[in-house]
Motif scaffolding. Structure first.
Motif, PDB file in Angstrom:
ATOM      1  N   LEU A   1      -6.388 -16.548   1.262  1.00  0.00           N
ATOM      2  CA  LEU A   1      -5.507 -16.125   2.243  1.00  0.00           C
ATOM      3  C   LEU A   1      -3.991 -15.846   1.815  1.00  0.00           C
ATOM      4  O   LEU A   1      -3.633 -14.761   2.138  1.00  0.00           O
ATOM      5  N   VAL A   2      -3.381 -16.892   1.038  1.00  0.00           N
ATOM      6  CA  VAL A   2      -2.040 -16.835   0.871  1.00  0.00           C
ATOM      7  C   VAL A   2      -1.906 -16.687  -0.639  1.00  0.00           C
ATOM      8  O   VAL A   2      -2.542 -17.473  -1.404  1.00  0.00           O
ATOM      9  N   ALA A   3      -1.026 -15.871  -1.215  1.00  0.00           N
ATOM     10  CA  ALA A   3      -0.736 -15.522  -2.944  1.00  0.00           C
ATOM     11  C   ALA A   3       0.762 -15.561  -2.855  1.00  0.00           C
ATOM     12  O   ALA A   3       1.582 -14.834  -2.312  1.00  0.00           O
TER      13      ALA A   3
ATOM     14  N   ALA B   1      -0.393 -12.105   2.214  1.00  0.00           N
ATOM     15  CA  ALA B   1      -1.892 -12.370   2.593  1.00  0.00           C
ATOM     16  C   ALA B   1      -2.814 -11.187   2.508  1.00  0.00           C
ATOM     17  O   ALA B   1      -2.341 -10.365   3.272  1.00  0.00           O
ATOM     18  N   SER B   2      -3.594 -11.016   1.535  1.00  0.00           N
ATOM     19  CA  SER B   2      -4.191  -9.647   1.384  1.00  0.00           C
ATOM     20  C   SER B   2      -5.173  -9.099   2.532  1.00  0.00           C
ATOM     21  O   SER B   2      -5.141  -8.130   2.937  1.00  0.00           O
ATOM     22  N   GLU B   3      -5.932 -10.097   2.897  1.00  0.00           N
ATOM     23  CA  GLU B   3      -6.754  -9.949   4.210  1.00  0.00           C
ATOM     24  C   GLU B   3      -7.068 -10.884   4.688  1.00  0.00           C
ATOM     25  O   GLU B   3      -7.585 -12.031   4.662  1.00  0.00           O
ATOM     26  N   ALA B   4      -6.322 -10.926   5.925  1.00  0.00           N
ATOM     27  CA  ALA B   4      -6.163 -11.994   7.085  1.00  0.00           C
ATOM     28  C   ALA B   4      -6.873 -11.461   8.422  1.00  0.00           C
ATOM     29  O   ALA B   4      -6.530 -10.355   8.891  1.00  0.00           O
ATOM     30  N   GLU B   5      -7.943 -12.224   8.835  1.00  0.00           N
ATOM     31  CA  GLU B   5      -8.577 -11.743  10.167  1.00  0.00           C
ATOM     32  C   GLU B   5      -7.559 -12.511  11.276  1.00  0.00           C
ATOM     33  O   GLU B   5      -7.600 -13.836  11.379  1.00  0.00           O
ATOM     34  N   LEU B   6      -7.215 -11.899  12.264  1.00  0.00           N
ATOM     35  CA  LEU B   6      -6.459 -12.227  13.369  1.00  0.00           C
ATOM     36  C   LEU B   6      -6.670 -11.641  14.490  1.00  0.00           C
ATOM     37  O   LEU B   6      -6.647 -10.335  14.513  1.00  0.00           O
TER      38      LEU B   6
ATOM     39  N   GLY C   1      -9.480 -10.421  15.839  1.00  0.00           N
ATOM     40  CA  GLY C   1     -10.439  -9.582  15.643  1.00  0.00           C
ATOM     41  C   GLY C   1     -10.091  -8.256  14.671  1.00  0.00           C
ATOM     42  O   GLY C   1     -10.593  -7.409  14.446  1.00  0.00           O
ATOM     43  N   GLN C   2      -8.793  -8.360  14.170  1.00  0.00           N
ATOM     44  CA  GLN C   2      -8.129  -7.402  13.273  1.00  0.00           C
ATOM     45  C   GLN C   2      -7.993  -7.819  11.751  1.00  0.00           C
ATOM     46  O   GLN C   2      -7.862  -8.980  11.575  1.00  0.00           O
ATOM     47  N   THR C   3      -8.193  -7.097  10.899  1.00  0.00           N
ATOM     48  CA  THR C   3      -7.992  -7.422   9.520  1.00  0.00           C
ATOM     49  C   THR C   3      -6.573  -6.802   9.085  1.00  0.00           C
ATOM     50  O   THR C   3      -6.005  -5.796   9.266  1.00  0.00           O
ATOM     51  N   LEU C   4      -5.616  -7.666   8.587  1.00  0.00           N
ATOM     52  CA  LEU C   4      -4.220  -7.566   8.549  1.00  0.00           C
ATOM     53  C   LEU C   4      -3.885  -7.861   7.006  1.00  0.00           C
ATOM     54  O   LEU C   4      -4.489  -8.929   6.342  1.00  0.00           O
ATOM     55  N   ARG C   5      -2.836  -7.211   6.557  1.00  0.00           N
ATOM     56  CA  ARG C   5      -2.411  -7.624   5.303  1.00  0.00           C
ATOM     57  C   ARG C   5      -0.847  -7.728   5.771  1.00  0.00           C
ATOM     58  O   ARG C   5      -0.080  -7.027   6.379  1.00  0.00           O
ATOM     59  N   ILE C   6      -0.379  -9.077   5.267  1.00  0.00           N
ATOM     60  CA  ILE C   6       0.834  -9.832   5.847  1.00  0.00           C
ATOM     61  C   ILE C   6       1.475 -10.088   4.686  1.00  0.00           C
ATOM     62  O   ILE C   6       1.264 -10.561   3.553  1.00  0.00           O
ATOM     63  N   ARG C   7       3.004  -9.587   4.638  1.00  0.00           N
ATOM     64  CA  ARG C   7       3.961 -10.168   3.533  1.00  0.00           C
ATOM     65  C   ARG C   7       5.072 -10.959   4.132  1.00  0.00           C
ATOM     66  O   ARG C   7       5.681 -10.748   5.252  1.00  0.00           O
ATOM     67  N   GLY C   8       5.350 -11.992   3.684  1.00  0.00           N
ATOM     68  CA  GLY C   8       6.365 -13.066   4.202  1.00  0.00           C
ATOM     69  C   GLY C   8       7.305 -13.652   3.378  1.00  0.00           C
ATOM     70  O   GLY C   8       7.245 -13.374   2.038  1.00  0.00           O
ATOM     71  N   SER C   9       8.409 -14.190   3.855  1.00  0.00           N
ATOM     72  CA  SER C   9       9.424 -14.810   3.049  1.00  0.00           C
ATOM     73  C   SER C   9       9.678 -15.975   3.892  1.00  0.00           C
ATOM     74  O   SER C   9       9.706 -16.315   4.935  1.00  0.00           O
ATOM     75  N   THR C  10       9.605 -17.052   2.859  1.00  0.00           N
ATOM     76  CA  THR C  10       9.855 -18.585   3.239  1.00  0.00           C
ATOM     77  C   THR C  10      11.002 -19.185   2.463  1.00  0.00           C
ATOM     78  O   THR C  10      11.009 -19.101   1.487  1.00  0.00           O
ATOM     79  N   GLN C  11      11.878 -19.731   3.145  1.00  0.00           N
ATOM     80  CA  GLN C  11      13.174 -20.519   2.586  1.00  0.00           C
ATOM     81  C   GLN C  11      12.645 -21.908   2.218  1.00  0.00           C
ATOM     82  O   GLN C  11      11.848 -22.551   2.920  1.00  0.00           O
TER      83      GLN C  11
ATOM     84  N   GLY D   1      -7.126  -4.357   5.119  1.00  0.00           N
ATOM     85  CA  GLY D   1      -7.031  -5.027   4.141  1.00  0.00           C
ATOM     86  C   GLY D   1      -7.025  -4.081   2.848  1.00  0.00           C
ATOM     87  O   GLY D   1      -7.117  -2.975   2.863  1.00  0.00           O
ATOM     88  N   ILE D   2      -6.816  -4.718   1.625  1.00  0.00           N
ATOM     89  CA  ILE D   2      -6.722  -3.937   0.584  1.00  0.00           C
ATOM     90  C   ILE D   2      -8.189  -3.738   0.099  1.00  0.00           C
ATOM     91  O   ILE D   2      -8.884  -4.365   0.159  1.00  0.00           O
ATOM     92  N   GLY D   3      -8.104  -2.324  -0.405  1.00  0.00           N
ATOM     93  CA  GLY D   3      -9.486  -1.849  -1.068  1.00  0.00           C
ATOM     94  C   GLY D   3     -10.536  -1.870   0.115  1.00  0.00           C
ATOM     95  O   GLY D   3     -11.623  -1.993  -0.248  1.00  0.00           O
ATOM     96  N   GLN D   4     -10.136  -1.324   1.400  1.00  0.00           N
ATOM     97  CA  GLN D   4     -11.499  -1.539   2.420  1.00  0.00           C
ATOM     98  C   GLN D   4     -12.447  -0.307   2.039  1.00  0.00           C
ATOM     99  O   GLN D   4     -13.357  -0.418   2.423  1.00  0.00           O
TER     100      GLN D   4
END
Length: 610
Positions: A522-524, A542-547, A549-559, A581-584
């Motif tokens: 889920l998280v890289a 997160a390359s492929e997260a299901e939320l 009912g949808q497949t999402l690709r998420i980019r985040g920043s954490t302090q 997601g990637i490579g669907q």
């Protein structure tokens, strides 16, 4: 457990590069290259060790990278620290005349408020350069009293670097390590002679070229005993990396035929696998091509030489271009290159650690960047002219660095696609940016950092930079010890929001390369940045997260915040959310993966041949 390969990249920036000289001695003790070279590979694979895969640098960072690499080979981290400190202390304005001139130049630079456009090929800079590098050393040699006022070598970079490394040894090491490359060139000539219908003259030329290469390989093999003898004469420690590698080397019978040469190339790569690669960045003035001088090449073939080091630090508005020997990539013929400062190309070289390695194992699992120029800057509308030029130069210096990091991130995102699971030549790479806090250094040195402070040779500034480098490197190593728990906590936070790894990612988890992908892929983690008083930051995806009912690709920043020696997660912000997601396209056709794999393997083969 398995050995992790780490490369270190040192950004350039004149006198500010002493920051890397402070950080490197704190980082190098983490690496067990000599131990890895002494033990069987089967035992090493069971251990949790770090191996230094390479060091790169540009301009002043190239000097720090060279001395750290050289010392690490000859005596380990302590020898590297001694050589780094010796150079940067000697580089300071020590004698009365040196201090007076240094302060005068800094004052005039701060008062000028303009970006000077001068040429070392024209007056007055040409005359000033001749007086400083030719006339003054001659006078100081004739009249020793003048040398007590200002050293004759004070303005001579070549003479300042030369005493700290034996470039004859470096050339011998480069010749030996380049045997694998020479074998590939010999085989390319053999293949070219069989392609199409070459005329007799072409075949004769190729055969002569093969003979020259074979003679060069034979001469390079003879250097191994010379290196052992050099180590003995200089009384290197028995357990140092250089002696460990070459005293264990046993030369095979040399035969000039395809299979025997292939075997020789594999044996050389295996024997030198624990010797880190040194890369020094510069730019070819004539072609505009980026040049990465390598310790795995012969001195006459863009290998590491004193000329290459000086070229990497030759700012075009201060120094003349340096003439360096090289080999044309297309014709393999020798040619001379006029090279300028690597600040105009790769600052520092990073992607070469990946593109020059034809296999999975030699490529780094992580790249630690010692970054001098801060990305963040509180820009004021009524900024001074000196501040404006300083910010312009900072942006220019970071341009190539940010592009190199973006390239690594793009490769990492591709590898999160389960359809890429069979790309055996690639693996995800952890990127760490250990950034210098200019305000902290300026406060410690009681000097304001800016455009002209990169030419400041004040001893107090050098000591502040060395101390700050040690501090920042130590902070990262503390974070590294705790990052496993931190990343797992981040993954649990993402799961708590309702997200789950997709079924496809769960099924492909066992094929994911490199460090464990958290929470079922889920998280890289992407990039870790240690950035002064602001603590640290983690960019992740997160390359492929299901939320919902949808497949999402998420980019985040954490302090990340450091409290009483413990790193903790702080605020998290989402940078981007994409649907799908990637490579669907490959997910709906699993049977197509073998075909895709064959195509990728063919692409890899083409890259290696090129």
């Amino acid at each position: 457990m398995s050995t992790q390969h780490i490369a270190i990249a040192c950004q350039g920036g004149g006198s500010h590069a002493a920051y890397a000289a402070g950080a490197l001695p704190a980082l190098l003790p983490q690496f067990a290259n000599a131990r890895i070279a002494q033990q069987p590979q089967a035992e090493i694979d069971k251990a949790d060790l770090l191996q230094l895969a390479g060091i790169s640098g540009t301009s002043g960072g190239a000097i720090s990278a060279l001395l750290a690499w050289y010392g690490f080979l000859l005596g380990g981290p302590d020898a590297a620290r001694e050589r780094l400190e010796a150079f940067w202390n000697a580089n300071c304005a020590i004698l009365p005349g040196e201090r007076l001139l240094n302060d005068a130049l800094q004052l005039s630079g701060a008062m000028s408020q303009v970006d000077l456009k001068l040429s070392p090929y024209l007056s007055p800079l040409r005359d000033i350069g001749a007086a400083a590098t030719v006339t003054w050393p001659m006078l100081a040699a004739l009249y020793p009293a003048l040398g007590e006022w200002m050293r004759g070598s004070y303005f001579q970079l070549r003479e300042s670097v030369a005493p700290h490394a034996d470039f004859e040894l470096i050339a011998a090491l480069g010749d030996f390590c380049s045997i694998a490359l020479q074998v590939k060139r010999w085989q390319s000539c053999a293949l070219e002679a069989r392609l199409g219908r070459p005329d007799a003259a072409t075949v004769d030329r190729l055969h002569r070229r093969q003979q020259e290469i074979a003679d060069g390989i034979r001469a390079a093999l003879a250097l191994a005993p010379w290196i052992v003898d050099w180590a003995e004469r200089h009384r290197l420690p028995q357990d140092c990396l250089l002696r460990t590698v070459f005293e264990a080397w046993r030369a095979p019978e040399f035969k000039v035929e395809h299979e025997a040469l292939s075997t020789l190339a594999r044996q050389v790569r295996c024997a030198t696998r624990t010797i880190p690669q040194l890369l020094i960045g510069a730019v070819d003035v004539d072609s505009g091509a980026f040049v990465a001088f390598s310790s795995e090449r012969a001195a006459c073939d863009t290998g590491i030489t004193l000329d290459a080091v000086v070229a990497s630090a030759s700012l075009p508005w201060v120094f003349k271009a340096q003439i360096v020997e090289g080999v044309d990539a297309a014709t393999h013929e020798k040619r001379r290159m006029a090279c300028w400062d690597g600040l105009l190309s790769q600052n520092p070289p990073i992607r070469n650690f990946i593109s020059t390695k034809a296999g999975h194992a030699p490529k780094p699992d992580g790249i630690w960047i010692l970054q001098i120029n801060q990305d963040r800057y509180e820009f004021e509308a009524r900024v001074s002219a000196e501040g404006l030029w300083h910010r312009r130069d900072t942006l220019a210096d970071n341009l190539s660095l940010n592009q190199e990091v973006a390239f690594i991130e793009a490769v990492n995102r591709r590898l999160d696609d389960p359809g890429q699971r069979t790309r055996t030549h690639d693996k995800p790479i952890e990127v760490v940016r250990i950034v210098m806090d200019g305000d902290a250094v300026g406060a410690a040195a009681r000097r304001q950092l800016g455009q002209f402070s990169k030419f400041d040779r004040d001893a107090g500034l050098a000591q502040a930079l060395l101390a700050h480098g040690r501090e920042q490197a130590t902070r990262y190593l503390a974070l590294r010890q705790q990052c496993g728990l931190l990343w797992e906590a981040l993954a649990q936070d993402v799961i708590a929001s309702g997200a789950q790894p997709s079924a496809r990612m769960e099924a492909a988890r066992k094929w994911l390369h490199g460090a464990a992908r958290l929470a079922g892929g889920l998280v890289a983690p992407d990039v870790i940045t240690i950035d002064g008083a602001r603590g640290a930051n983690l960019r992740w995806h997160a390359s492929e997260a299901e939320l919902d009912g949808q497949t999402l690709r998420i980019r985040g920043s954490t302090q990340l915040e450091l409290e009483q020696g413990i790193w903790q997660l702080a605020d998290t912000h989402l940078l981007d959310v994409e649907q799908g997601g990637i490579g669907q396209e490959e997910a709906s056709a699993p049977q197509a993966w073998p075909v895709a794999r064959q195509k990728r393997d063919a692409d890899d083969a083409g890259e290696i041949l090129h």
